[in-house]
Scaffold this active site. Structure first.
Site, PDB file in Angstrom:
ATOM      1  CG  ASP A   5      -3.368   2.273  -0.883  1.00 62.59           C
ATOM      2  OD1 ASP A   5      -3.370   2.778   0.250  1.00 62.59           O
ATOM      3  OD2 ASP A   5      -2.336   1.968  -1.493  1.00 62.59           O
ATOM      4  CB  CYS A  48      -0.928   0.004   1.211  1.00 61.02           C
ATOM      5  SG  CYS A  48      -0.075   0.214   2.791  1.00 61.02           S
ATOM      6  CG  ASP A  56       0.718   3.807  13.401  1.00 59.05           C
ATOM      7  OD1 ASP A  56      -0.509   3.785  13.493  1.00 59.05           O
ATOM      8  OD2 ASP A  56       1.367   2.932  12.816  1.00 59.05           O
TER       9      ASP A  56
END
Length: 379
Positions: A241, A97, A134
């Site tokens: 995606d 991705c 994250d």
């Protein structure tokens, strides 16, 4: 220097170090987020990668006592690569991705956040800061939404007016009481393109994701991939995606601001068959710098096997046969045996029956049976 002047100086400085967008939010508890997280937990929609303590996720003061402000930053990443290698019948390729193109974004953002922390501490030495990307306690999206970076889209991504959702997010909690910025009004409207396009119906409704169905999550798991998702995987070997690609807000959005985020096409779209026999050392050397390598090579190899089955690539059969016979990892042996059934013809029945007689692992035996059943249905 007033706090307003310091804020202006910091915004100007952030541009010089390659921060595409910066916003400021209060460090008040995220009460609405708490309700959403509890609902996700009750429904079993969490991935297991999150911080388990919900109080830490919603209350910045649990991370930094006397927290007053959260500074959110966004860095735009490319959505297109120049001269991407073709996926041909002779050389089938997988795809990482876009968020895993270029150097691991955790490293890139930590560099920017560290510079911002140093900038602030040089001016206010008694200030305290904690930064995260994250994997920290706070929700990057909830912080970015409150700080006016963008709105939380129905695809569960932050969508910025300037860069769409192709942005990495990070934040700094600080004791400095900056004035907060104004959040952006949600602009998805009645659009449901991401929900409609999700390959596994993981987007239950706008803004709610069942992580256990999400291909981006599934590609990172280490066990056998559930049967119902194997065909959905296509040639994805890390991430997905689709919900970003169909978003109208991402149309024409492609930014190449950061050299370290530029993809190496041979890494972002690698040949599948060589992945099956790559050594640990070579995997680390070739893929170790991208975020998609964080779970090691086993999930990537499992996904590559499923991708070869998707393409029904007969050139892969000798390598798959070798893996099914000799690989020490049950997940790889079993997935290879299943793929032989998908790709092969009746000639492969003999091989799978041989494997059945020597295999000891129950799960692998189950995959061999699946392969045999697929072959028998081809008769």
């Amino acid at each position: 220097m007033t706090l307003a002047q310091l804020k202006d100086e910091l915004i100007a400085y952030s541009k010089t170090i390659g921060v595409d967008k910066i916003g400021f939010a209060s460090a008040d508890p995220f009460l609405q987020l708490k309700d959403r997280l509890l609902t996700q937990q009750q429904l079993g929609f969490q991935s297991g990668f999150e911080e388990p303590d919900i109080e830490k996720r919603v209350n910045p003061a649990k991370v930094l006592t006397e927290a007053r402000t959260i500074i959110s930053i966004a860095l735009a990443y490319p959505s297109k690569m120049s001269n991407p290698p073709k996926n041909t019948k002779e050389d089938r390729r997988g795809i990482f991705c876009r968020a895993s193109w270029g150097r691991d974004y955790h490293d890139v953002l930590r560099d920017r956040l560290k510079k911002i922390e140093q900038f602030l501490l040089e001016r206010i030495p008694e200030a305290k800061t904690v930064s995260m990307v994250d994997t920290g306690e706070l929700s990057d999206r909830a912080v970015a939404e409150r700080a006016g970076i963008g709105w939380s889209g129905k695809n569960c991504a932050i969508i910025t007016p300037e860069f769409g959702s192709y942005v990495y997010l990070g934040e700094i909690i600080t004791t400095i009481p900056f004035d907060p910025d104004t959040p952006i009004t949600e602009q998805c409207g009645t659009c449901t393109k991401c929900i409609d396009a999700c390959p596994t119906d993981a987007l239950v409704q706008g803004g709610q994701l069942d992580s256990n169905k999400c291909i981006a999550f599934l590609t990172q798991t280490k066990d056998f991939l559930p049967d119902q998702y194997r065909k959905k995987l296509g040639n994805r070997i890390y991430g997905c995606d689709t919900c970003q690609q169909v978003c109208p807000e991402n149309k024409g959005k492609d930014f190449h601001h950061h050299p370290e985020m530029e993809p190496d096409p041979e890494i972002a779209k690698p040949k599948l068959i060589p992945l099956l026999t790559i050594s640990n050392r070579d995997f680390k050397e070739k893929f170790g710098h991208v975020s998609g390598s964080w779970r090691g090579k086993k999930p990537i190899q499992r996904n590559a096997i499923i991708a070869l089955a998707h393409f029904k690539d007969q050139k892969a059969l000798p390598v798959l046969a070798d893996l099914a016979k000799k690989d020490p990892r049950p997940v790889i042996r079993g997935t290879a045996a299943w793929a032989i059934g998908v790709i092969g013809s009746l000639e492969e029945k003999k091989l799978l029956n041989q494997l059945k007689n020597i295999e000891k692992d129950d799960k692998v035996l189950g995959e061999i049976e699946k392969g045999l059943n697929i072959l028998e249905n081809k008769e």
